[in-house]
Design an enzyme around this catalytic site. Structure first.
Site, mmCIF file in Angstrom:
data_model
loop_
_atom_site.group_PDB
_atom_site.id
_atom_site.type_symbol
_atom_site.label_atom_id
_atom_site.label_comp_id
_atom_site.label_asym_id
_atom_site.label_seq_id
_atom_site.Cartn_x
_atom_site.Cartn_y
_atom_site.Cartn_z
ATOM 1 N N LYS A 171 33.704 34.074 26.112
ATOM 2 C CA LYS A 171 34.302 33.786 27.413
ATOM 3 C C LYS A 171 33.355 32.898 28.227
ATOM 4 C CE LYS A 171 31.161 35.833 29.616
ATOM 5 N NZ LYS A 171 30.373 35.126 30.633
ATOM 6 N N TYR A 193 34.819 38.016 33.972
ATOM 7 C CA TYR A 193 35.059 39.403 33.550
ATOM 8 C C TYR A 193 36.007 40.141 34.504
ATOM 9 C CZ TYR A 193 31.487 39.231 29.910
ATOM 10 O OH TYR A 193 30.759 38.936 28.785
#
Length: 348
Positions: A102, A187
């Protein structure tokens, strides 16, 4: 395409030798579904040293050389954010499945090109949020799905830490896709998307900027078409914190949504800790919270095993679901940073 996988074990190659690649290799080693068989670096000496230090049998002196190998089924990409799209597309063009760190991309267009390349080449691309695949996250979604807290109306989610060695850290470099939002904020934003089930209608953000021009901290409000709200907070200049509160019409869920968890409160060999989650099934504050217990372990292990299952079973529905999530995340991240820079709300 790469040659057929032996005994359904996914043979994985790693592009780059960052610290996160060391942790990934270590945590995935117990898997019976995935085996890290190769690593590539920008020069042969570094690749060989990484391979020897981490028990990997094959090393390559360039990323292209690893992608050309017929003995590798998939790649893990832990490269700087600005390089994800380039090497994911190249991996897809070489017939490799892709597990990418990510944030998947710097914006929605970049993410879309990555998924188009995967689809064109018949391979699977998955964004690697380790906490996604934690048993605790599955338990959280089950609680929401069964109506334990009623209808979700709002979420507040945060993640932050103090960045080390800011003068040389890639998180502080705008040309490498640095900044608190992309590194930490992705996140809590992904958790918000997971729970809300869609992208917001518009966002409004404010940031504090570092001397290098990246956001060192940022907060944003996300507004949904049906009136729901979410707030996301991230930073690289604060004590470590990671927490989310999911607010429903009939209760609340609090969670740390950690990437890597342990059943031990202290003394875990890798420093992992329990990830606390609790649920209040009721409206008044006189209703006590219940602790929710889940199996613990490395999110890298859980993510790699889930990815291998998707590849082995050709689970197109799962990949399609996660692709839409990643596209929404990329679009929302881009809108948030645009809002922070312009000091105005931004519609998606």
């Amino acid at each position: 395409m790469s040659s057929t996988q032996a005994s359904s074990v996914l043979r994985l190659g790693i592009l780059g030798g960052a610290n996160i690649a060391r942790q990934f290799t270590r945590d995935v080693r117990p898997s019976e579904r995935v085996r890290v068989v190769a690593v590539a670096s920008r020069n042969e000496e570094n690749a060989k040293a990484f391979a020897e230090a981490n028990g990997i049998e094959t090393s390559f002196g360039s990323y292209d050389a690893l992608l050309a190998s017929p003995d590798i089924d998939a790649v893990y990409i832990p490269l700087p954010n600005s390089l994800h799209a380039e090497w994911a597309i190249k991996a897809a063009d070489h017939g490799k499945h892709i597990l990418c760190e990510k944030p998947l991309a710097l914006d929605r267009d970049e993410a879309a090109r990555m998924f188009e390349a995967a689809d064109r080449n018949g391979v699977m691309l998955l964004e690697a949020f380790p906490y996604y695949f934690q048993p605790q996250t599955a338990a959280m979604m089950s609680l929401i799905g069964e109506g334990a807290i009623g209808d979700v109306r709002a979420i507040q989610a945060c993640f932050g830490f103090t960045v080390g060695n800011p003068g040389a850290n890639i998180r502080m470099k705008p040309e490498l896709g640095g900044g608190a939002l992309l590194d930490a904020g992705s996140y809590p934003l992904s958790l918000i998307r997971l729970v809300m089930g869609s992208a917001p209608q518009r966002v409004n953000a404010v940031a504090t900027w570092a001397d290098s021009a990246v956001d060192i901290s940022l907060m944003a409000t996300l507004i949904y078409a049906d009136g729901r709200r979410a707030q996301v907070s991230c930073s690289m200049d604060a004590a470590n914190h990671r927490y989310a509160t999911i607010i429903g019409t009939q209760g609340t869920i609090d969670t740390e949504y950690l990437n890597h968890t342990s059943a031990q409160t202290a003394g875990d060999q890798y420093g992992y800790l329990p990830s606390q989650m609790r649920v209040r099934r009721g409206i008044p504050n006189s209703v006590p919270f219940e602790l929710v217990a889940s199996d613990a372990g490395s999110g890298f292990f859980f993510a790699a095993e889930s990815f291998a299952r998707m590849v082995e079973t050709r689970d197109a529905a799962a990949i399609e679901y996660y692709a839409q999530v990643s596209l929404d995340n990329a679009a929302t991240l881009a809108a948030i940073i645009e809002s922070a820079r312009s000091a105005k709300p931004v519609a998606l």
